[in-house]
Scaffold this motif. Structure first.
Motif, short mmCIF file in Angstrom:
data_model
loop_
_atom_site.label_atom_id
_atom_site.label_comp_id
_atom_site.label_asym_id
_atom_site.label_seq_id
_atom_site.Cartn_x
_atom_site.Cartn_y
_atom_site.Cartn_z
N LEU A 71 0.83 -1.21 0.00
CA LEU A 71 0.00 0.00 0.00
C LEU A 71 0.86 1.25 0.00
O LEU A 71 0.36 2.35 -0.26
CB LEU A 71 -0.92 0.02 1.23
N VAL A 72 2.15 1.10 0.32
CA VAL A 72 3.06 2.24 0.40
C VAL A 72 4.00 2.28 -0.80
O VAL A 72 4.19 3.32 -1.43
CB VAL A 72 3.88 2.18 1.71
N LEU A 73 4.62 1.13 -1.10
CA LEU A 73 5.55 1.03 -2.21
C LEU A 73 4.95 0.13 -3.29
O LEU A 73 4.17 -0.77 -2.98
CB LEU A 73 6.87 0.41 -1.74
N ASP A 74 5.35 0.37 -4.55
CA ASP A 74 4.93 -0.56 -5.59
C ASP A 74 5.55 -1.93 -5.30
O ASP A 74 6.54 -2.05 -4.56
CB ASP A 74 5.33 -0.05 -6.97
N HIS A 75 4.99 -2.96 -5.88
CA HIS A 75 5.36 -4.33 -5.51
C HIS A 75 6.85 -4.60 -5.69
O HIS A 75 7.51 -5.17 -4.81
CB HIS A 75 4.55 -5.33 -6.33
N ASN A 76 7.42 -4.16 -6.81
CA ASN A 76 8.83 -4.44 -7.07
C ASN A 76 9.74 -3.70 -6.09
O ASN A 76 10.71 -4.27 -5.58
CB ASN A 76 9.19 -4.07 -8.51
N SER A 77 9.42 -2.44 -5.82
CA SER A 77 10.23 -1.67 -4.87
C SER A 77 10.11 -2.23 -3.46
O SER A 77 11.10 -2.31 -2.72
CB SER A 77 9.80 -0.20 -4.88
N ALA A 78 8.90 -2.62 -3.09
CA ALA A 78 8.70 -3.22 -1.76
C ALA A 78 9.51 -4.50 -1.62
O ALA A 78 10.15 -4.75 -0.59
CB ALA A 78 7.22 -3.49 -1.52
N THR A 79 9.50 -5.33 -2.66
CA THR A 79 10.24 -6.59 -2.62
C THR A 79 11.73 -6.35 -2.51
O THR A 79 12.43 -6.99 -1.71
CB THR A 79 9.93 -7.43 -3.87
N THR A 80 12.25 -5.39 -3.28
CA THR A 80 13.68 -5.07 -3.20
C THR A 80 14.06 -4.56 -1.82
O THR A 80 15.08 -4.98 -1.25
CB THR A 80 14.05 -4.03 -4.27
N ALA A 81 13.23 -3.68 -1.26
CA ALA A 81 13.51 -3.15 0.08
C ALA A 81 13.53 -4.27 1.11
O ALA A 81 14.38 -4.29 2.02
CB ALA A 81 12.48 -2.09 0.45
N LEU A 82 12.61 -5.21 1.00
CA LEU A 82 12.54 -6.33 1.95
C LEU A 82 13.76 -7.25 1.81
O LEU A 82 14.29 -7.75 2.82
CB LEU A 82 11.26 -7.12 1.75
N ARG A 83 14.21 -7.46 0.60
CA ARG A 83 15.40 -8.30 0.40
C ARG A 83 16.64 -7.63 0.97
O ARG A 83 17.47 -8.28 1.62
CB ARG A 83 15.58 -8.59 -1.10
N ILE A 84 16.78 -6.33 0.74
CA ILE A 84 17.92 -5.60 1.30
C ILE A 84 17.86 -5.65 2.82
O ILE A 84 18.88 -5.84 3.51
CB ILE A 84 17.93 -4.15 0.80
N ASN A 85 16.66 -5.47 3.37
CA ASN A 85 16.49 -5.49 4.82
C ASN A 85 16.94 -6.82 5.41
O ASN A 85 17.61 -6.88 6.44
CB ASN A 85 15.04 -5.21 5.18
#
Length: 385
Positions: A71-85
Motif C-alpha cells: 500500500l506504500v511502495l509498488d510491488h517491485n520496490s517493496a520486494t527489493t527493500a525487503l530483500r535488502i532489509n
C-alpha cells in the motif's frame, strides 16, 4: 508462540498498491526521533525460490506490523527493500527507499527528501521492527497532523481547493501518518480490518467524529502493546489433523481435545471456564475484559458452549464502517482491531477443546460441540463509534 488456529482471518495476500486520492499544496515537517536499532527479519535455513522468498518476506512484515507494505511502495520496490532489509539490515533498506526516483503525484512516497519520502522511510523501519518507535506524545502529534491534512483533502474532494502536484499530497500524507501511528496494531481479518478504521477517519467530514476516531486510533496503538505482551503466554501448536475415514471427512482436533476427549456437559464447560480464567490471569486475554461461559445441551450428541465477552467499562468494541452489499454501500458496525484480537483469542482457546470433521457439502456433521462467542451488548450501529 506456536501456530494459532485461524478462525476468521484469511491468508495474507501480496497486492498492488492502492492510489488515487486528491492532494493539496504545502509541505509538512516530520516528528523527529532517534534512529532505532532494528533486528533483521530472520532468514530461513533451507533454500527457497525467488517467488517463495518474495511471498515469505511480504507475509512476514505484514504479520509483524499489521500493515500491507504494497500500500506504500509498488510491488517491485517493496520486494527489493525487503530483500535488502533481510540481507543487509534496515539502514541500507531505508537508504534504498529514500533514493527511489520520483514516481509522480500518484506515488505515496513522494519525491526524494520530501516529507512523504521521510515518513515512508520511517514507516518501513517501524514495520520491520513490528512496532512503532514513537512515544505516545509523538503519535498524538501525528494524528493531529493527519486531521489537518484530511481536512485539506476534504476541500479538494469537494473542489473547494487546489493542489500543486509538485508539493505534498495531503490525502496520501495523512494516510502515511496514520500508518506510522498504527504500526503493530493488528486485526483478526488482517490489514483490511485496520484499513477499514483508517479509511473511516479519512472519509469522515464531521470534525467531532473524526476527532473521536483519531482517539480510537491512539487507543488502538496503546492496546497493541498490551496484546503483544500477552501473546507468548499461550501455545496452541498441538492442533492436529483428524478425519472420519478419508479426505472427505477431514478436519482438526484442538490441542486440548485429546486430554478432554471424553469430557462433556457441565464438566467440559467448567474446564473451559477455568482455562479462560487462567488466560485472563496470564494476560493472554486482557484482564479488564470479562468472560461468561454457559452451555446448552449436555450429552455427547449435542452441546453448545456460549461465551459472552464484556468489554471494559465505557469502551465500545465497534466503530461505524462501510461495506458494499448487493451493489450498495451501507454503514455497518465493525470490530475495532484490538477487540477483534481479543475475540479471536477467546475463540481459539475455546476451540482448542474441539474436534470437527464436518463437511456441509455432503451433509456430514461431526463436531464435539458448537460454540457461540459474542459481545455482551451485541453489534449495534447506533452505539458504534
Amino acid at each position: 508462540m506456536g501456530k494459532v488456529v485461524p478462525m476468521r482471518r484469511s491468508t495474507p495476500r501480496v497486492r498492488k498498491r492502492d492510489t488515487g486520492e486528491a492532494g493539496n499544496r504545502g509541505e509538512f515537517g516530520t516528528v523527529s526521533r532517534a534512529e532505532a536499532d532494528i533486528a533483521l527479519l530472520p532468514s530461513p535455513q533451507s533454500a527457497e525460490s525467488d517467488a517463495d522468498r518474495t511471498i515469505r518476506l511480504h507475509e512476514q512484515i505484514e504479520q509483524r506490523s499489521g500493515i500491507d507494505l504494497s500500500l506504500v511502495l509498488d510491488h517491485n520496490s517493496a520486494t527489493t527493500a525487503l530483500r535488502i532489509n533481510e540481507d543487509e539490515g534496515t539502514g541500507p533498506a531505508r537508504s534504498y527507499i529514500e533514493s527511489l526516483p520520483d514516481a509522480g503525484p500518484v506515488s505515496y512516497i513522494g519525491a526524494p527528501r520530501s516529507p512523504q519520502r521521510v515518513a515512508a522511510s520511517e514507516l518501513f523501519s517501524d514495520m520491520a521492527a513490528g512496532r512503532s518507535q514513537l512515544t505516545s506524545g509523538q503519535r498524538r502529534e501525528l494524528v493531529e497532523e493527519a486531521t489537518v491534512l484530511a481536512q485539506e483533502n476534504d476541500l479538494i474532494q469537494r473542489q473547494g481547493g487546489t493542489w500543486d502536484p509538485n508539493t505534498v499530497h495531503p490525502g496520501q500524507m495523512a494516510r502515511l501518518r496514520l500508518m506510522q501511528v498504527t504500526v503493530g496494531v493488528k486485526h483478526a481479518r488482517g490489514p483490511e480490518g485496520l484499513r477499514d478504521l483508517t479509511d473511516e477517519f479519512l472519509r469522515e467530514e464531521d470534525p467531532e467524529r473524526r476527532e473521536r476516531l483519531g482517539q480510537v486510533l491512539l487507543d488502538e496503538a496503546e492496546m497493541a502493546e498490551q496484546l503483544r505482551a500477552g501473546e507468548q503466554t499461550r501455545d496452541f501448536s498441538g492442533i492436529r489433523a483428524a478425519d472420519d475415514g478419508g479426505p472427505m471427512y477431514a478436519g482438526y482436533a484442538g490441542s486440548n481435545y485429546e486430554r478432554t476427549e471424553r469430557v462433556y456437559g457441565r464438566e467440559l464447560t467448567q474446564e473451559i471456564r477455568q482455562d479462560l480464567k487462567r488466560a485472563r490471569q496470564d494476560g493472554f486475554i486482557p484482564p479488564n475484559y470479562t468472560v461468561r461461559v454457559n452451555q446448552s445441551g449436555s450429552s455427547s450428541m449435542h452441546q453448545s458452549i456460549n461465551v459472552t465477552i464484556t468489554p471494559p467499562e465505557g469502551h465500545n468494541p465497534f466503530f461505524r464502517g462501510r461495506q458494499r452489499s448487493f451493489g450498495e454501500i451501507e454503514e455497518v458496525p465493525m470490530e475495532k482491531p484490538s477487540d477483534s484480537i481479543v475475540h479471536q483469542r477467546i475463540e481459539t482457546l475455546v476451540n482448542s477443546y474441539n474436534r470437527d470433521t464436518s463437511n456441509s457439502q455432503v451433509d456430514y456433521f461431526n463436531r464435539k460441540f458448537y460454540e457461540h462467542i459474542g459481545w455482551s451488548d451485541g453489534a449495534t450501529l447506533d452505539a458504534a463509534d
